[in-house]
Design a protein around this motif. Structure first.
Motif, PDB file in Angstrom:
ATOM      1  N   THR A  94      -3.421   7.713  -1.107  1.00  0.00           N
ATOM      2  CA  THR A  94      -4.582   8.596  -0.981  1.00  0.00           C
ATOM      3  C   THR A  94      -4.800   9.014   0.469  1.00  0.00           C
ATOM      4  N   ALA A  95      -4.624   8.070   1.414  1.00  0.00           N
ATOM      5  CA  ALA A  95      -4.862   8.384   2.825  1.00  0.00           C
ATOM      6  C   ALA A  95      -3.852   9.397   3.345  1.00  0.00           C
ATOM      7  N   THR A  96      -2.600   9.346   2.843  1.00  0.00           N
ATOM      8  CA  THR A  96      -1.546  10.254   3.334  1.00  0.00           C
ATOM      9  C   THR A  96      -1.354  11.454   2.421  1.00  0.00           C
ATOM     10  N   HIS A  97      -2.281  11.602   1.435  1.00  0.00           N
ATOM     11  CA  HIS A  97      -2.160  12.694   0.455  1.00  0.00           C
ATOM     12  C   HIS A  97      -0.820  12.646  -0.265  1.00  0.00           C
ATOM     13  N   TRP A  98      -0.415  11.411  -0.573  1.00  0.00           N
ATOM     14  CA  TRP A  98       0.799  11.122  -1.340  1.00  0.00           C
ATOM     15  C   TRP A  98       2.037  11.738  -0.719  1.00  0.00           C
ATOM     16  N   HIS A  99       2.192  11.416   0.565  1.00  0.00           N
ATOM     17  CA  HIS A  99       3.382  11.805   1.318  1.00  0.00           C
ATOM     18  C   HIS A  99       4.586  11.065   0.738  1.00  0.00           C
ATOM     19  N   PRO A 100       5.810  11.653   0.772  1.00  0.00           N
ATOM     20  CA  PRO A 100       7.003  10.977   0.223  1.00  0.00           C
ATOM     21  C   PRO A 100       7.220   9.581   0.807  1.00  0.00           C
ATOM     22  N   LEU A 101       6.920   9.376   2.109  1.00  0.00           N
ATOM     23  CA  LEU A 101       7.077   8.028   2.680  1.00  0.00           C
ATOM     24  C   LEU A 101       6.112   7.034   2.053  1.00  0.00           C
ATOM     25  N   ALA A 102       4.968   7.518   1.589  1.00  0.00           N
ATOM     26  CA  ALA A 102       4.033   6.632   0.883  1.00  0.00           C
ATOM     27  C   ALA A 102       4.516   6.360  -0.533  1.00  0.00           C
ATOM     28  N   TRP A 103       5.115   7.399  -1.174  1.00  0.00           N
ATOM     29  CA  TRP A 103       5.657   7.203  -2.521  1.00  0.00           C
ATOM     30  C   TRP A 103       6.795   6.181  -2.543  1.00  0.00           C
ATOM     31  N   VAL A 104       7.521   6.067  -1.428  1.00  0.00           N
ATOM     32  CA  VAL A 104       8.639   5.120  -1.392  1.00  0.00           C
ATOM     33  C   VAL A 104       8.176   3.692  -1.712  1.00  0.00           C
ATOM     34  N   PHE A 105       6.935   3.361  -1.363  1.00  0.00           N
ATOM     35  CA  PHE A 105       6.422   2.007  -1.621  1.00  0.00           C
ATOM     36  C   PHE A 105       6.370   1.682  -3.111  1.00  0.00           C
ATOM     37  N   VAL A 106       6.213   2.694  -3.970  1.00  0.00           N
ATOM     38  CA  VAL A 106       6.056   2.454  -5.417  1.00  0.00           C
ATOM     39  C   VAL A 106       7.312   1.798  -6.007  1.00  0.00           C
ATOM     40  N   PRO A 107       8.511   2.431  -5.913  1.00  0.00           N
ATOM     41  CA  PRO A 107       9.696   1.737  -6.468  1.00  0.00           C
ATOM     42  C   PRO A 107      10.045   0.464  -5.695  1.00  0.00           C
ATOM     43  N   TYR A 108       9.774   0.509  -4.382  1.00  0.00           N
ATOM     44  CA  TYR A 108      10.143  -0.671  -3.588  1.00  0.00           C
ATOM     45  C   TYR A 108       9.263  -1.872  -3.937  1.00  0.00           C
ATOM     46  N   SER A 109       7.992  -1.613  -4.283  1.00  0.00           N
ATOM     47  CA  SER A 109       7.086  -2.728  -4.610  1.00  0.00           C
ATOM     48  C   SER A 109       7.528  -3.489  -5.850  1.00  0.00           C
ATOM     49  N   LEU A 110       8.172  -2.762  -6.770  1.00  0.00           N
ATOM     50  CA  LEU A 110       8.625  -3.453  -7.989  1.00  0.00           C
ATOM     51  C   LEU A 110       9.637  -4.554  -7.679  1.00  0.00           C
ATOM     52  N   LEU A 111      10.384  -4.377  -6.583  1.00  0.00           N
ATOM     53  CA  LEU A 111      11.349  -5.412  -6.202  1.00  0.00           C
ATOM     54  C   LEU A 111      10.659  -6.692  -5.763  1.00  0.00           C
ATOM     55  N   LEU A 112       9.398  -6.556  -5.331  1.00  0.00           N
ATOM     56  CA  LEU A 112       8.693  -7.731  -4.801  1.00  0.00           C
ATOM     57  C   LEU A 112       8.067  -8.580  -5.891  1.00  0.00           C
ATOM     58  N   PHE A 113       7.796  -7.999  -7.064  1.00  0.00           N
ATOM     59  CA  PHE A 113       7.179  -8.814  -8.112  1.00  0.00           C
ATOM     60  C   PHE A 113       7.932  -8.749  -9.437  1.00  0.00           C
ATOM     61  N   SER A 114       9.221  -8.454  -9.386  1.00  0.00           N
ATOM     62  CA  SER A 114      10.042  -8.489 -10.610  1.00  0.00           C
ATOM     63  C   SER A 114      10.537  -9.916 -10.836  1.00  0.00           C
ATOM     64  N   GLY A 115       9.597 -10.797 -11.170  1.00  0.00           N
ATOM     65  CA  GLY A 115       9.944 -12.208 -11.402  1.00  0.00           C
ATOM     66  C   GLY A 115      10.620 -12.400 -12.740  1.00  0.00           C
ATOM     67  N   MET A 116      10.752 -13.684 -13.178  1.00  0.00           N
ATOM     68  CA  MET A 116      11.498 -13.973 -14.393  1.00  0.00           C
ATOM     69  C   MET A 116      10.597 -14.486 -15.513  1.00  0.00           C
ATOM     70  N   ASP A 117       9.267 -14.419 -15.348  1.00  0.00           N
ATOM     71  CA  ASP A 117       8.388 -14.899 -16.404  1.00  0.00           C
ATOM     72  C   ASP A 117       8.172 -13.798 -17.436  1.00  0.00           C
ATOM     73  N   ARG A 118       7.495 -14.136 -18.521  1.00  0.00           N
ATOM     74  CA  ARG A 118       7.343 -13.203 -19.648  1.00  0.00           C
ATOM     75  C   ARG A 118       6.336 -12.088 -19.374  1.00  0.00           C
ATOM     76  N   TRP A 119       5.569 -12.184 -18.286  1.00  0.00           N
ATOM     77  CA  TRP A 119       4.549 -11.172 -17.995  1.00  0.00           C
ATOM     78  C   TRP A 119       5.061 -10.078 -17.054  1.00  0.00           C
ATOM     79  N   VAL A 120       6.328 -10.102 -16.704  1.00  0.00           N
ATOM     80  CA  VAL A 120       6.820  -9.175 -15.692  1.00  0.00           C
ATOM     81  C   VAL A 120       6.705  -7.712 -16.145  1.00  0.00           C
ATOM     82  N   ARG A 121       6.999  -7.416 -17.401  1.00  0.00           N
ATOM     83  CA  ARG A 121       6.924  -6.038 -17.866  1.00  0.00           C
ATOM     84  C   ARG A 121       5.478  -5.547 -17.949  1.00  0.00           C
ATOM     85  N   LEU A 122       4.578  -6.444 -18.361  1.00  0.00           N
ATOM     86  CA  LEU A 122       3.173  -6.061 -18.406  1.00  0.00           C
ATOM     87  C   LEU A 122       2.653  -5.743 -17.000  1.00  0.00           C
ATOM     88  N   ARG A 123       3.066  -6.533 -16.026  1.00  0.00           N
ATOM     89  CA  ARG A 123       2.647  -6.259 -14.650  1.00  0.00           C
ATOM     90  C   ARG A 123       3.210  -4.909 -14.184  1.00  0.00           C
TER      91      ARG A 123
END
Length: 455
Positions: A94-123
């Motif tokens: 929102t602060a950067t008006h959805w600049h592409p460098l801000a959008w990069v965080f979206v796919p990259y963040s999934l790498l940080l919480f793609s654990g192995m428990d059963r709730w991973v897809r819900l998250r």
């Protein structure tokens, strides 16, 4: 291992991997944030918002997530991470008006919480839905939003596939580890069984050696007794003849009358005693199987006392024989029991002490007590007393077979043996023997002996 325990084990094994990957993945946001700071340099409200997001996410990912993981588990920690990253992505976008460098965080963040428990897809669905809703609602360009959201989904699926493969490998390793542990336990049990069998074989071998030695000693004793018996027969006959001839001599000198009245009769008594001892030794050492027969227990006690005399010469021996009458059994074995108990009592009693043997009849059984005023025994010694090869004597002075044999003989006669002892206060062995062993059909006869029951 049940499913819950296996899952916990897999999670524990993958935790170091998760921490290592999170540490490496954390370098990406640093690069992206530096790029954003350069791009928006001079736009201080935007930079201030980005700095706040950076500080909060750093605190959450470095400290808070680990704290929650230790207290509430990995699934809860990953949920906290997802919510923090969602908030950070929304504020930064929102602060950067959805600049592409801000959008990069979206796919990259999934790498940080793609654990192995059963709730991973819900998250993941929650995170992407939240970003998409806020982005489109705040004026983000739809094409760019779709592109980065699709990239996030594809990246997540690839990452999930790799983690699933890793999970399979870890489960296989876990199964192999369990099998190795079971194999190790089985080998340990086998080793223990082999050790026990080896010790038992050693004991059996030692017992066979001792039995062979005792058998050889018995044969030797019987042979010696036989060799003594022959010349003693001549001596007995000659002394009898000499005494008879001297008594028939009418003009016997005075000096020879002392031989007739005292010396030769005493000599005959001594010879009779020697012959009795030799006979006892031959009977005791005989190795052939012995059948049940009627015997006088008091007579066998006298025999045992004569055989054990050498081991009792330093103590005072008291006997109280209760005229128990005749009973049925194996008299040689009974003598063996009594000799063993008397010898043990003599060896345990210091010079000047007392060894007492007592017999009495009690209904259909006979009681024998062999007591001494010797050193006594501890509770631990009494606990192992009748075990084969257990001995408290110094090496080379005892085999540990005597009392185990005594116990076996008494049991084979249908009797029982008890021991009372206290350290420093002596020992008393109590034997109770039936008049007739339970497996034999005998009854007292009218002449005071025993006869086989009819019918």
């Amino acid at each position: 291992m049940d499913a819950h325990a296996k899952q916990a084990s897999v999670d524990a094994d993958t935790e170091p991997f998760d921490r290592g990957s999170q540490l490496v993945a954390g370098l990406g946001p640093v690069v992206f944030n530096v790029a954003l700071f350069i791009w928006f340099w001079g736009q201080w409200p935007v930079l201030l918002a980005l700095a706040g997001v950076w500080a909060v996410l750093g605190f959450v990912n470095v400290w808070l997530v680990e704290w929650v993981s230790r207290r509430s588990g990995r699934a809860m920690a990953e949920t906290v991470r997802m919510l923090a990253n969602l908030a950070g992505s929304l504020v930064g976008g929102t602060a950067t008006h959805w600049h592409p460098l801000a959008w990069v965080f979206v796919p990259y963040s999934l790498l940080l919480f793609s654990g192995m428990d059963r709730w991973v897809r819900l998250r993941t669905v929650t995170y992407l839905a939240g970003v998409a809703g806020v982005a489109l609602g705040s004026g983000a360009e739809p094409g760019m939003s779709a592109a980065f959201l699709l990239l996030a989904v594809c990246g997540f699926l690839v990452s999930e596939k790799r983690i699933t493969a890793l999970r399979g490998v870890l489960e296989q390793v876990l199964r192999q580890r369990e099998e190795l542990e079971k194999t190790h336990q089985a080998l340990a049990r086998t080793h223990g069984a082999l050790e026990a069998a080896h010790q038992e074989l050693q004991q059996l071998h030692q017992r066979a050696l001792e039995q062979e030695r005792l058998s050889s000693l018995g044969m030797l004793a019987a042979g010696v007794a036989h060799e003594i018996n022959n010349p003693m027969s001549f001596v007995t006959s000659n002394v009898h003849s000499m005494l008879r001839d001297l008594r028939d001599e009418p003009d016997l000198p005075e000096v020879m009358k002392e031989y007739v009245d005292d010396v030769l009769p005493a000599t005959l008594d001594g010879i009779k005693r020697v012959n009795t001892i030799v006979g006892d030794l031959r009977r005791f050492a005989r190795g052939d199987p012995e059948a049940h027969t009627a015997y006088e227990l008091d007579t066998e006690v006298e025999t045992a006392l004569r055989i054990a005399h050498g081991q009792l010469s330093h103590v005072r021996v008291e006997k109280e024989l209760g005229d128990v009458g005749r009973s049925v059994g194996r008299p040689r074995q009974i003598v063996q029991v009594l000799v063993n108990l008397l010898v043990n009592a003599g060896q345990a009693t210091a010079s000047g002490g007392e060894v007492r043997i007592r017999t009495r009849r009690d209904g259909d059984s006979i009681q024998v007590e062999v007591s001494d005023t010797g050193t006594g025994m501890s509770e631990e010694t009494k606990h192992h007393l009748f075990e084969p090869f257990f001995t408290t004597k110094p090496a080379g002075e005892g085999t540990g077979l005597g009392l185990s044999v005594v116990h076996g003989i008494v049991k084979s006669h249908g009797g029982r043996i008890e021991v009372e002892s206290e350290e420093g206060k002596g020992t008393c062995f109590k034997l109770r023997l039936p008049l007739v062993p339970p497996l034999l059909q005998y009854e007292p006869s009218t002449d005071g002996g025993m006869r086989r029951r009819e019918g």
